[in-house]
Design a protein around this motif. Structure first.
Motif, PDB file in Angstrom:
ATOM      1  N   GLU A 231       0.859  -1.177   0.028  1.00 53.88           N
ATOM      2  CA  GLU A 231       0.051   0.062   0.054  1.00 53.88           C
ATOM      3  C   GLU A 231       0.927   1.242  -0.135  1.00 53.88           C
ATOM      4  OE1 GLU A 231      -3.974  -1.576   2.373  1.00 53.88           O
ATOM      5  OE2 GLU A 231      -2.278  -1.054   3.339  1.00 53.88           O
ATOM      6  N   GLU A 252      -6.769  -7.922  -2.664  1.00 46.72           N
ATOM      7  CA  GLU A 252      -7.737  -6.743  -3.138  1.00 46.72           C
ATOM      8  C   GLU A 252      -7.132  -5.595  -2.915  1.00 46.72           C
ATOM      9  OE1 GLU A 252     -10.516  -6.809  -4.676  1.00 46.72           O
ATOM     10  OE2 GLU A 252     -10.669  -8.893  -4.661  1.00 46.72           O
ATOM     11  N   LEU A 253      -6.846  -4.570  -3.714  1.00 45.39           N
ATOM     12  CA  LEU A 253      -6.125  -3.508  -3.683  1.00 45.39           C
ATOM     13  C   LEU A 253      -6.734  -2.398  -4.041  1.00 45.39           C
ATOM     14  CD1 LEU A 253      -2.789  -4.830  -5.212  1.00 45.39           C
ATOM     15  CD2 LEU A 253      -3.041  -4.220  -2.908  1.00 45.39           C
ATOM     16  N   GLY A 254      -7.891  -2.318  -4.696  1.00 42.57           N
ATOM     17  CA  GLY A 254      -8.698  -1.393  -5.201  1.00 42.57           C
ATOM     18  C   GLY A 254      -8.102  -0.698  -6.486  1.00 42.57           C
ATOM     19  N   ALA A 255      -8.423   0.352  -6.712  1.00 43.28           N
ATOM     20  CA  ALA A 255      -7.886   1.412  -7.980  1.00 43.28           C
ATOM     21  C   ALA A 255      -6.344   1.519  -7.867  1.00 43.28           C
ATOM     22  CB  ALA A 255      -8.583   2.635  -8.024  1.00 43.28           C
ATOM     23  N   LEU A 256      -5.537   1.236  -8.914  1.00 45.28           N
ATOM     24  CA  LEU A 256      -4.151   1.202  -9.013  1.00 45.28           C
ATOM     25  C   LEU A 256      -3.875   2.450  -9.616  1.00 45.28           C
ATOM     26  CD1 LEU A 256      -3.559  -2.436  -9.725  1.00 45.28           C
ATOM     27  CD2 LEU A 256      -3.698  -1.310  -7.683  1.00 45.28           C
TER      28      LEU A 256
END
Length: 371
Positions: A231, A252-256
């Motif tokens: 992160e 799960e990382l979300g928007a990159l």
């Protein structure tokens, strides 16, 4: 010759033995890998594998160890471990979980040699009970001198139950580059990375217009200490003129950011030859694969043997080490631009490539058994 490989139930211990096992098979010997849990992923390599503790996942084992040796586990996760003997008691819990299955298998299969992964001593009991030689295959930079004698003390009841003593003939197979450790632990063996099987995306072989940085936390660290380092990398990525590739598996990382790829799990030995650098957690597999690729490393250690690896990387000059909260743009830019890091990484790569290859050591082991 029949060779029984005994590894703990984790890919970080099972995968490093694959290259030697394959070399033995290529030379006409019979090989069988005894493992459990996540270690069963070594089946992807095409080697025959036996599950000696059905249902014993790493999570289940960790709960056993926490219950039996809570203080030792806290020390290990805090990164205070510098010698394998400091975690002998937790390791003895692993041995007790695997040893009966290993002995049952070995008594039926009748190997001529046992090769055990470092930090796993069911193979020690097995070789002692059958009266055959033992080779200990280490997996990185941490040392394990004196572990056999200590395990004999801690597992006196197990040795007695199986009619075992320490094997009379023992050797160590040491994959560490000599310039990064106090001294060789035994027979040198070139580290040839095996990082599992996964489809390699087409873009990996395409030309890149800027440096590529691999980012990984291995298979264990995300469950132990979370994905905070990743992160933080993501928060800084937009300020770095590089492409970041997250080799993380299902996270799960979300928007990159636009310059970040998240293709899922990728074998590091396929990814790193296309990279200018790597950021990782200090696991032995990541450290050694990066050394083999000659790629500068930024290590953000998070417990177990990872601080040993981080210190060795920094002291040898093949990379940098930092705490998670020290990670910033200047540090990432230095990782990409420091010519000294790249030169030393290339030197250690050459050192590794000059070590005896698995096929050479396979022949040496066969001669040792005959002698």
């Amino acid at each position: 010759m029949r060779v029984l490989f005994v590894t703990s139930n984790g890919v970080g211990h099972a995968f490093p033995v694959v290259s030697l096992a394959r070399a033995l098979v290529a030379a006409g010997h019979e090989v069988l890998v005894a493992t459990a849990g996540e270690g069963l992923a070594v089946r992807q390599s095409g080697l025959p594998v036996a599950d000696v503790a059905p249902g014993l996942t790493r999570a289940a084992l960790v709960e056993r160890v926490r219950a039996a040796e809570p203080e030792a586990v806290r020390e290990m996760l805090a990164g205070r471990i510098r010698d394998m003997r400091e975690v002998a008691r937790p390791i003895s819990v692993l041995v007790r979980a695997l040893v009966d299955g290993v002995l049952d298998l070995a008594r039926e299969w009748r190997p001529d040699l046992v090769v055990q992964s470092q930090a796993q001593h069911a193979g020690l009991v097995c070789a002692g009970a059958l009266g055959i030689p033992l080779a200990e295959h280490n997996f990185g930079l941490v040392r394990a001198t004196g572990m056999a004698e200590l395990m004999r003390e801690l597992l006196a009841d197990v040795f007695q139950r199986h009619g075992a003593e320490l094997p009379q003939r023992r050797t160590v197979l040491d994959v560490a580059p000599p310039s990064m450790v106090p001294g060789p632990a035994g027979r040198l063996l070139r580290y040839v990375p095996y990082n599992g099987s996964a489809p390699v995306p087409d873009w990996l072989s395409e030309p890149v217009d800027r440096p590529r940085i691999a980012v990984t936390l291995g298979t264990v660290a995300p469950g132990d200490s979370g994905i905070g380092p990743v992160e933080r990398v993501l928060a800084l990525a937009g300020e770095i003129d590089a492409e970041f590739v997250l080799a993380l598996g299902a996270v799960e990382l979300g928007a990159l950011p636009d310059n970040v790829r998240a293709p899922g799990w990728l074998p590091l030995n396929a990814l790193l030859p296309t990279c200018a650098a790597i950021v990782h957690h200090g696991g032995a597999g990541s450290t050694m694969t990066a050394l083999d690729a000659g790629v500068p490393q930024l290590v953000l250690p998070s417990g177990a043997d990872r601080y040993v690896n981080a210190d060795a990387v920094r002291e040898r000059g093949v990379g940098l080490s930092a705490a998670e909260d020290e990670l910033d743009v200047p540090l990432l830019n230095r990782l990409l631009t420091d010519a000294g890091l790249r030169a030393e990484a290339a030197a250690v790569r050459a050192e590794l490539r000059a070590m005896p290859a698995p096929e050479v050591v396979a022949a040496e082991l066969a001669e040792w058994i005959r002698g």
